[in-house]
Design a protein around this motif. Sequence first.
Motif, PDB file in Angstrom:
ATOM      1  N   THR A  12      -6.193   6.218   9.800  1.00 38.22           N
ATOM      2  CA  THR A  12      -5.214   5.472   9.008  1.00 38.22           C
ATOM      3  C   THR A  12      -5.755   4.161   8.462  1.00 38.22           C
ATOM      4  OG1 THR A  12      -3.524   6.381  10.493  1.00 38.22           O
ATOM      5  CG2 THR A  12      -2.842   4.571   9.041  1.00 38.22           C
ATOM      6  N   ASN A  13      -6.535   3.428   9.252  1.00 31.56           N
ATOM      7  CA  ASN A  13      -6.950   2.086   8.828  1.00 31.56           C
ATOM      8  C   ASN A  13      -7.772   2.097   7.542  1.00 31.56           C
ATOM      9  OD1 ASN A  13      -9.477   2.874   9.892  1.00 31.56           O
ATOM     10  ND2 ASN A  13      -9.218   1.636  11.732  1.00 31.56           N
ATOM     11  N   VAL A  16      -5.150   2.145   4.785  1.00 32.82           N
ATOM     12  CA  VAL A  16      -4.444   0.863   4.724  1.00 32.82           C
ATOM     13  C   VAL A  16      -5.292  -0.155   3.969  1.00 32.82           C
ATOM     14  CG1 VAL A  16      -3.540  -1.079   6.072  1.00 32.82           C
ATOM     15  CG2 VAL A  16      -3.065   1.268   6.802  1.00 32.82           C
ATOM     16  N   ARG A  20      -3.822  -1.682   0.548  1.00 29.98           N
ATOM     17  CA  ARG A  20      -3.199  -2.995   0.700  1.00 29.98           C
ATOM     18  C   ARG A  20      -4.147  -4.188   0.783  1.00 29.98           C
ATOM     19  NH1 ARG A  20       0.585  -1.765  -1.599  1.00 29.98           N
ATOM     20  NH2 ARG A  20       2.556  -1.112  -0.742  1.00 29.98           N
ATOM     21  N   TYR A  21      -5.392  -3.989   1.135  1.00 32.01           N
ATOM     22  CA  TYR A  21      -6.253  -5.134   1.414  1.00 32.01           C
ATOM     23  C   TYR A  21      -7.511  -5.130   0.549  1.00 32.01           C
ATOM     24  CZ  TYR A  21      -3.059  -5.746   5.271  1.00 32.01           C
ATOM     25  OH  TYR A  21      -1.927  -5.926   6.011  1.00 32.01           O
ATOM     26  N   ASN A  49      -1.184  10.527  11.177  1.00 34.35           N
ATOM     27  CA  ASN A  49      -1.764   9.415  10.412  1.00 34.35           C
ATOM     28  C   ASN A  49      -0.951   9.133   9.155  1.00 34.35           C
ATOM     29  OD1 ASN A  49      -4.222  10.914  11.806  1.00 34.35           O
ATOM     30  ND2 ASN A  49      -4.764   8.759  11.586  1.00 34.35           N
ATOM     31  N   GLU A  52       2.143   7.390  10.137  1.00 28.59           N
ATOM     32  CA  GLU A  52       1.788   6.029  10.525  1.00 28.59           C
ATOM     33  C   GLU A  52       1.582   5.167   9.280  1.00 28.59           C
ATOM     34  OE1 GLU A  52      -1.206   3.955  13.692  1.00 28.59           O
ATOM     35  OE2 GLU A  52      -2.119   5.476  12.406  1.00 28.59           O
ATOM     36  N   LEU A  53       0.890   5.691   8.284  1.00 26.60           N
ATOM     37  CA  LEU A  53       0.662   4.960   7.041  1.00 26.60           C
ATOM     38  C   LEU A  53       1.984   4.669   6.325  1.00 26.60           C
ATOM     39  CD1 LEU A  53      -1.409   3.840   4.969  1.00 26.60           C
ATOM     40  CD2 LEU A  53      -1.361   6.097   3.900  1.00 26.60           C
ATOM     41  N   CYS A  54       2.848   5.668   6.245  1.00 29.48           N
ATOM     42  CA  CYS A  54       4.156   5.452   5.618  1.00 29.48           C
ATOM     43  C   CYS A  54       4.931   4.357   6.358  1.00 29.48           C
ATOM     44  CB  CYS A  54       4.958   6.757   5.593  1.00 29.48           C
ATOM     45  SG  CYS A  54       4.336   7.983   4.410  1.00 29.48           S
ATOM     46  N   ILE A  56       3.662   1.846   8.179  1.00 26.74           N
ATOM     47  CA  ILE A  56       3.024   0.544   7.929  1.00 26.74           C
ATOM     48  C   ILE A  56       3.421   0.011   6.552  1.00 26.74           C
ATOM     49  CG2 ILE A  56       0.794  -0.588   7.474  1.00 26.74           C
ATOM     50  CD1 ILE A  56      -0.376   1.313   9.685  1.00 26.74           C
ATOM     51  N   LEU A  57       3.394   0.877   5.552  1.00 27.03           N
ATOM     52  CA  LEU A  57       3.679   0.438   4.188  1.00 27.03           C
ATOM     53  C   LEU A  57       5.173   0.332   3.889  1.00 27.03           C
ATOM     54  CD1 LEU A  57       0.879   2.311   2.207  1.00 27.03           C
ATOM     55  CD2 LEU A  57       0.858   0.021   3.195  1.00 27.03           C
TER      56      LEU A  57
END
Length: 156
Positions: A12-13, A16, A20-21, A49, A52-54, A56-57
């Motif tokens: 996932t990271n 992300v 986003r970064y 994953n 998890e991404l959904c 986080i966002l």
Amino acid sequence: MDTKKTTVFIDTNIFVIDLRYKDDVNFKINRSFLDLIAVKGRGVTSIINLLELCGILSFNLNQRQITELFHYFPLRYTIDIIPSNSIDFPLPEIAVKDIMEIIYKKASFGDALIAHSIKEHLKENTVFVSWDAAHFKHLLSVKTMTPKEFLLSTQR
């Protein structure tokens, strides 16, 4: 490393950072890795994953955007979702003892779910790629690498 014969499980990271970064110190390497997977690799991630991404966002997206992310994510990154990315797919029941066996090895619940998914759905010839690869080395029987290490291994 022969990326055509290797299944590349993406954590996932990596997504992300890409979504986003853009100012992250690893963004360019991260983007190069994702570009390589889109062209040559057999990239996969799990439904865990993706959810998890959904999650986080979700703090920055509305319901329509989260739904679109869920549905179009595999197309955006040219990857597969294991075991499925259907919104109607029921999450498989997992024996608590199986997750506990992974947690005993010093894993968070989320990491244990991901490690379990890899063990259940992927075979040999898989590499797990994450910026937290070191956290998974002792949890998985497959090779673990960072995106930078993966890119370097393809240049040999």
